[in-house]
Design an enzyme around this catalytic site. Structure first.
Site, PDB file in Angstrom:
ATOM      1  N   PRO A   9       0.799  -1.226   0.000  1.00  0.00           N
ATOM      2  CG  PRO A   9      -0.059  -1.053   2.153  1.00  0.00           C
ATOM      3  CD  PRO A   9       0.585  -2.030   1.206  1.00  0.00           C
ATOM      4  CG  ASN A  10      -0.177   4.262   1.384  1.00  0.00           C
ATOM      5  OD1 ASN A  10      -1.155   4.821   0.913  1.00  0.00           O
ATOM      6  ND2 ASN A  10      -0.201   3.661   2.565  1.00  0.00           N
ATOM      7  NE  ARG A  17       4.132   6.504   1.747  1.00  0.00           N
ATOM      8  CZ  ARG A  17       4.350   5.254   2.130  1.00  0.00           C
ATOM      9  NH1 ARG A  17       4.729   4.347   1.247  1.00  0.00           N
ATOM     10  NH2 ARG A  17       4.199   4.907   3.377  1.00  0.00           N
ATOM     11  CE1 TYR A  22       9.157   4.745   2.998  1.00  0.00           C
ATOM     12  CE2 TYR A  22       7.590   6.568   2.995  1.00  0.00           C
ATOM     13  CZ  TYR A  22       8.093   5.414   3.576  1.00  0.00           C
ATOM     14  OH  TYR A  22       7.531   4.928   4.728  1.00  0.00           O
ATOM     15  CG  ASN A  73       8.027  -2.465   0.580  1.00  0.00           C
ATOM     16  OD1 ASN A  73       7.486  -2.543   1.692  1.00  0.00           O
ATOM     17  ND2 ASN A  73       8.646  -1.381   0.167  1.00  0.00           N
ATOM     18  CB  ALA A  76       1.698   0.436   6.829  1.00  0.00           C
ATOM     19  CG  HIS A  79       5.070  -1.989  10.426  1.00  0.00           C
ATOM     20  ND1 HIS A  79       6.393  -2.366  10.362  1.00  0.00           N
ATOM     21  CD2 HIS A  79       4.947  -0.951   9.539  1.00  0.00           C
ATOM     22  CE1 HIS A  79       7.040  -1.586   9.506  1.00  0.00           C
ATOM     23  NE2 HIS A  79       6.176  -0.727   8.991  1.00  0.00           N
ATOM     24  CG  ASP A  86      -1.374 -16.788   9.158  1.00  0.00           C
ATOM     25  OD1 ASP A  86      -0.324 -16.939   9.812  1.00  0.00           O
ATOM     26  OD2 ASP A  86      -2.511 -16.736   9.676  1.00  0.00           O
ATOM     27  CD  GLU A  97       8.881  -7.648   5.188  1.00  0.00           C
ATOM     28  OE1 GLU A  97       8.031  -8.555   5.243  1.00  0.00           O
ATOM     29  OE2 GLU A  97       9.068  -6.838   6.111  1.00  0.00           O
ATOM     30  CG  HIS A  99      10.824  -2.787   4.565  1.00  0.00           C
ATOM     31  ND1 HIS A  99       9.487  -2.466   4.535  1.00  0.00           N
ATOM     32  CD2 HIS A  99      10.905  -3.993   5.175  1.00  0.00           C
ATOM     33  CE1 HIS A  99       8.791  -3.432   5.107  1.00  0.00           C
ATOM     34  NE2 HIS A  99       9.625  -4.369   5.501  1.00  0.00           N
ATOM     35  CB  SER A 101      12.671   3.691   5.032  1.00  0.00           C
ATOM     36  OG  SER A 101      11.621   2.889   5.563  1.00  0.00           O
ATOM     37  NE  ARG A 106      10.605   5.491   8.534  1.00  0.00           N
ATOM     38  CZ  ARG A 106       9.596   5.479   7.657  1.00  0.00           C
ATOM     39  NH1 ARG A 106       9.517   4.512   6.757  1.00  0.00           N
ATOM     40  NH2 ARG A 106       8.675   6.434   7.686  1.00  0.00           N
ATOM     41  NE  ARG A 110       6.951   4.524   9.766  1.00  0.00           N
ATOM     42  CZ  ARG A 110       5.831   4.607   9.018  1.00  0.00           C
ATOM     43  NH1 ARG A 110       5.457   3.609   8.266  1.00  0.00           N
ATOM     44  NH2 ARG A 110       5.103   5.709   9.032  1.00  0.00           N
TER      45      ARG A 110
HETATM   46  C1  DQA Z   1       8.136   0.795   3.861  1.00  0.00           C
HETATM   47  C2  DQA Z   1       8.220   1.054   5.373  1.00  0.00           C
HETATM   48  C3  DQA Z   1       6.844   0.996   6.009  1.00  0.00           C
HETATM   49  O1  DQA Z   1       6.942   1.277   7.401  1.00  0.00           O
HETATM   50  C4  DQA Z   1       5.919   2.004   5.383  1.00  0.00           C
HETATM   51  O2  DQA Z   1       4.634   1.900   5.929  1.00  0.00           O
HETATM   52  C5  DQA Z   1       5.891   1.896   3.897  1.00  0.00           C
HETATM   53  C6  DQA Z   1       7.158   1.742   3.194  1.00  0.00           C
HETATM   54  C7  DQA Z   1       9.503   0.946   3.166  1.00  0.00           C
HETATM   55  O3  DQA Z   1       9.638   0.446   2.050  1.00  0.00           O
HETATM   56  O4  DQA Z   1      10.408   1.572   3.714  1.00  0.00           O
HETATM   57  O5  DQA Z   1       4.853   2.020   3.276  1.00  0.00           O
HETATM   58  O6  DQA Z   1       7.697  -0.550   3.662  1.00  0.00           O
END
Ligand code: DQA
Length: 144
Positions: A9-10, A17, A22, A73, A76, A79, A86, A97, A99, A101, A106, A110
Site C-alpha cells: 500500500p501507498n 509521497r 522514500y 514490500n 505498513a 507491521h 500466514d 522482504e 523495504h 527505508s 524509524r 515500524r
Molecule cells: C516501507 C516502510 C513501512 O513502514 C511504510 O509503511 C511503507 C514503506 C519501506 O519500504 O520503507 O509504506 O515498507
C-alpha cells in the site's frame, strides 16, 4: 527463474509521497530499475502493486503456479498483518522482504515486521537497491 515483486500500500505514490524518506523515484522508475537489475542477474521479474491486504494475499497465493520466488514490500502491513504473514508461510516458495527505508531506525511501530518473520529474510534501508539485494538473495536461495 521467475520472481514476482509485490509492492504494498501507498507505494503507488512513490515520488510524491514523503520524498525525504522514500526518495523521488516513481514506482514506474523503480520497476524499470528492478527489471534492468533482474536482467543482469538472469532473473525474469513481474512487478505488481496493491493497496489492499486481500489483493496482496491473492497475489501471494497465485504466485504458486507461475513463479519460483517472491520479493515483497508489504508497506505498513509489514507491521501488523498476520494474514499476509500466514499467506507467506502457507506457500512453498521462498519469499524475501524488501523495504526502501531502514525500518529498524524509524518510529517504534515500524521496527517490528510480522511479515518478515514468515520470510526467508529481509533487506531494509537501501532504497531501490533493497529490492535488487532481495532478488539476489532469492536467486541464491534457489541455487542451493
Ligand atoms: C516501507 C516502510 C513501512 O513502514 C511504510 O509503511 C511503507 C514503506 C519501506 O519500504 O520503507 O509504506 O515498507
Amino acid at each position: 527463474m521467475r520472481v514476482l515483486v509485490i509492492h504494498g500500500p501507498n507505494l503507488n505514490l512513490l515520488g510524491e509521497r514523503q520524498p525525504e524518506v522514500y526518495g523521488r523515484q516513481t514506482l514506474a522508475e523503480l520497476n524499470d530499475f528492478i527489471a534492468t537489475s533482474a536482467r543482469d542477474l538472469g532473473v525474469d521479474v513481474a512487478c505488481v502493486q496493491f493497496n489492499s491486504e486481500g489483493a496482496i494475499i491473492d497475489a501471494i497465493h497465485g504466485a504458486r503456479s507461475a513463479y519460483d520466488a517472491i520479493v515483497i514490500n508489504p508497506g505498513a502491513y509489514s507491521h501488523y498483518s498476520y494474514a499476509i504473514a500466514d499467506a507467506i508461510a502457507s506457500i512453498g516458495l521462498p519469499v524475501v522482504e524488501a523495504h526502501l527505508s531502514n525500518i529498524a531506525g524509524r518510529e517504534e511501530h515500524r521496527r517490528t515486521s510480522v511479515t518478515a518473520a514468515a520470510c526467508a529474510g529481509s533487506v531494509s534501508g537501501f532504497g531501490a537497491r533493497s529490492y535488487v539485494l532481495a532478488l539476489r538473495a532469492v536467486a541464491q536461495i534457489q541455487e542451493k
